[in-house]
Scaffold this active site. Structure first.
Site, short mmCIF file in Angstrom:
data_model
loop_
_atom_site.label_atom_id
_atom_site.label_comp_id
_atom_site.label_asym_id
_atom_site.label_seq_id
_atom_site.Cartn_x
_atom_site.Cartn_y
_atom_site.Cartn_z
N SER A 192 0.84 -1.19 0.00
CA SER A 192 0.00 0.00 0.00
C SER A 192 0.88 1.24 0.00
O SER A 192 1.99 1.22 0.54
CB SER A 192 -0.91 0.02 1.24
OG SER A 192 -1.57 1.27 1.36
N TYR A 195 -1.43 -0.35 10.50
CA TYR A 195 -1.57 -0.66 9.08
C TYR A 195 -0.35 -0.22 8.28
O TYR A 195 0.20 -1.00 7.48
CB TYR A 195 -2.84 0.00 8.53
CG TYR A 195 -3.11 -0.31 7.08
CD1 TYR A 195 -3.62 -1.54 6.70
CD2 TYR A 195 -2.86 0.63 6.09
CE1 TYR A 195 -3.88 -1.84 5.37
CE2 TYR A 195 -3.11 0.35 4.75
CZ TYR A 195 -3.62 -0.89 4.40
OH TYR A 195 -3.86 -1.18 3.07
#
Length: 259
Positions: free
Chosen positions: A144, A157
């Site tokens: 990501s 995350y």
């Protein structure tokens, strides 16, 4: 020169394939002629997607798999022992909490790393050896842009996705001499339920509307928009058609990061 199709006739294993990006990736790989094995914790969802693919003329098989659980991964690997898995797409992931680091409980931190990092490790550990033995195969890990830029309130995350980037480049050098490629794909904000959840939580945290939270977020991207699921699926297909791609990370973020 006729371009060789590097997907048709191969078997691809996609994790987190019951919805979202996993569903889009599996569907796209099938459309390009791959037999697709769909893995996910929710058996009903992966069975449903496999049914959709089969109904459209594709070849698909669903398996229940908790990628964070060594026993579950081992059981899936055993059940697929007769399949020549030559494409592995590690897509399964969780968003985790939206909170300052000091308010994140250790259990929540561990839950994120269990799926986002441990899951990638376990799947690679289980399915890389046959690829190395055959001296061919492709692994794509979904990372990501959040692993490459600040994202306040999302430390578990972002840290997990940075770990995926490190795992990818190191593993690529471990198995590259055996003809196996390992790369990562880093999407930016992808339109869908997960981003809707994030905008809702961010709006609550900042005391603004969800629309304002979304506008502020996408304003950081050069294209001032989110990425679509089908665009991520198309990127996976494109990466598989680049045999010289190894130890690389592809940024698909509508210009969310620049480097």
């Amino acid at each position: 020169m006729v371009r060789k199709d590097r997907i048709a006739g191969r078997t691809a294993l996609v994790t987190g394939a019951g919805n979202g990006l996993g569903r889009a990736i599996a569907t796209s790989l099938s459309a390009h002629g791959a037999r697709v094995v769909l893995a996910g914790r929710n058996e009903a969802k992966v069975v449903s997607v496999a049914g959709e693919i089969s109904a459209n003329g594709g070849s698909a098989h669903a398996v229940r798999c908790d990628t964070s659980d060594p026993e579950s991964v081992a059981a899936v690997a055993e059940s697929l022992a007769d399949e020549e898995i030559s494409i592995l797409v590690n897509n399964a992931g969780v968003a985790g909490p939206v909170a300052p680091l000091v308010d994140v409980e250790p259990e929540a931190w561990d839950d994120v790393f269990a799926v986002n990092v441990r899951g990638v490790y376990l799947m690679c550990r289980a399915f890389l050896p046959p690829m190395v033995h055959r001296r061919s195969g492709d692994v794509i890990n979904l990372a990501s842009v959040s692993g490459k830029r600040p994202l306040a309130g999302r430390t578990p995350y972002t840290a997990s996705k940075m770990a995926v980037l490190g795992l990818t480049v190191t593993l690529a050098h471990e198995v590259g001499s055996s003809g196996v490629t390992v790369n990562s794909l880093s999407p930016g904000p992808v339109r869908g339920p997960r981003m809707e959840r994030n905008f809702r939580l961010e709006a609550q945290r900042l005391g603004v509307s969800e629309a304002d939270a979304e506008r502020e977020f996408v304003s950081r991207a050069a294209l001032h928009r989110m990425v679509e699921e089908d665009e991520v699926a198309d990127a996976v297909v494109a990466m598989l058609h680049m045999p010289g791609l190894s130890a690389a990370d592809i940024d698909l973020s509508a210009g969310m990061v620049a480097r």
